[in-house]
Scaffold this motif. Structure first.
Motif, short mmCIF file in Angstrom:
data_model
loop_
_atom_site.label_atom_id
_atom_site.label_comp_id
_atom_site.label_asym_id
_atom_site.label_seq_id
_atom_site.Cartn_x
_atom_site.Cartn_y
_atom_site.Cartn_z
N ASN A 1 41.62 -34.97 -21.52
CA ASN A 1 43.08 -34.93 -21.45
C ASN A 1 43.71 -35.17 -22.81
OD1 ASN A 1 43.14 -34.39 -18.70
ND2 ASN A 1 43.24 -36.54 -18.13
N LEU A 2 43.14 -36.09 -23.58
CA LEU A 2 43.65 -36.37 -24.92
C LEU A 2 43.51 -35.15 -25.82
CD1 LEU A 2 44.74 -38.33 -27.07
CD2 LEU A 2 42.37 -38.99 -27.51
N GLU B 1 53.59 -39.05 -29.09
CA GLU B 1 52.37 -39.13 -29.88
C GLU B 1 51.87 -37.72 -30.19
OE1 GLU B 1 48.59 -42.05 -29.91
OE2 GLU B 1 49.04 -41.11 -28.01
N ASP C 1 53.79 -41.85 -24.85
CA ASP C 1 53.18 -40.79 -24.04
C ASP C 1 53.74 -39.41 -24.38
OD1 ASP C 1 51.67 -42.67 -22.78
OD2 ASP C 1 52.92 -42.78 -21.00
N TYR C 2 55.03 -39.35 -24.68
CA TYR C 2 55.66 -38.06 -24.95
C TYR C 2 55.65 -37.71 -26.44
CZ TYR C 2 59.19 -34.46 -25.48
OH TYR C 2 59.82 -33.30 -25.82
N TRP D 1 39.44 -38.89 -19.63
CA TRP D 1 40.50 -39.33 -20.53
C TRP D 1 40.43 -38.58 -21.85
CZ3 TRP D 1 39.68 -41.73 -25.28
CH2 TRP D 1 40.84 -42.18 -25.92
N ALA E 1 43.34 -32.01 -24.90
CA ALA E 1 44.28 -30.99 -24.43
C ALA E 1 45.70 -31.32 -24.90
CB ALA E 1 44.23 -30.88 -22.90
N THR E 2 46.09 -32.59 -24.85
CA THR E 2 47.42 -33.00 -25.31
C THR E 2 47.58 -32.75 -26.80
OG1 THR E 2 47.56 -34.69 -23.59
CG2 THR E 2 49.01 -34.96 -25.48
N VAL E 3 46.57 -33.11 -27.59
CA VAL E 3 46.64 -32.90 -29.04
C VAL E 3 46.76 -31.40 -29.34
CG1 VAL E 3 45.34 -33.06 -31.19
CG2 VAL E 3 45.44 -35.02 -29.66
N ARG F 1 53.39 -35.49 -31.78
CA ARG F 1 54.50 -34.55 -31.80
C ARG F 1 54.80 -34.16 -33.24
NH1 ARG F 1 60.32 -36.55 -29.92
NH2 ARG F 1 61.42 -35.39 -31.50
N GLU G 1 47.89 -29.02 -27.45
CA GLU G 1 49.20 -28.52 -27.00
C GLU G 1 50.30 -28.91 -27.98
OE1 GLU G 1 52.22 -30.13 -23.65
OE2 GLU G 1 50.24 -29.58 -22.92
N ARG G 2 50.30 -30.16 -28.43
CA ARG G 2 51.37 -30.64 -29.31
C ARG G 2 51.23 -30.12 -30.73
NH1 ARG G 2 52.19 -36.58 -26.66
NH2 ARG G 2 52.89 -35.77 -24.65
#
Length: 123
Positions: free
Chosen positions: A42-43, A73, A70-71, A39, A45-47, A75, A49-50
């Motif tokens: 993944n968090l 956060e 989900d989409y 988890w 990687a998301t941070v 951003r 990327e955004r």
């Protein structure tokens, strides 16, 4: 008089039950840590990327209730704002999540007014 500890099976019953319970707890904690690691990766990687994405215009206030966490956060958005000085929160220290923030500095969370008078918090 009967000695209840003469039977070796009886003597080992409670220690075995306790050991099995401890093994179950430790295995559960191990699986939880593996899930938590996935988890967290993944968090991160998301941070990343955004944070690297091009900012988009701030959605209209009427759309805010429909925004999905989900989409949206982490951003990045663009908006014209007027900062207020009534309350500003400052945190110091580098971030372990972002490669661009490794030196000492500050994170500032400040309220700002939109053109329609609504207040948002800016990071």
């Amino acid at each position: 008089m009967k000695n209840r500890f003469r039977n070796p099976n009886r003597r080992l019953f409670f220690p075995v039950v306790i050991a099995l319970g401890a093994i179950c707890v430790l295995c559960g904690l191990g699986f939880w840590q593996v899930e938590r690691k996935a988890w967290k990766e993944n968090l991160i990687a998301t941070v990343n990327e955004r944070v690297a994405a091009t900012p988009s215009p701030l959605p209209a206030p009427r759309e805010w209730n429909a925004l999905a966490q989900d989409y949206n956060e982490f951003r990045r958005v663009t908006a014209r704002l007027q900062f207020t000085t009534e309350r500003v929160f400052v945190f110091s220290g580098p971030s372990g999540l972002r490669a661009d923030i490794k030196s000492p500095g500050y994170f500032v969370f400040a309220p700002a007014k939109l053109s329609d008078g609504r207040v948002v918090v800016v990071d």
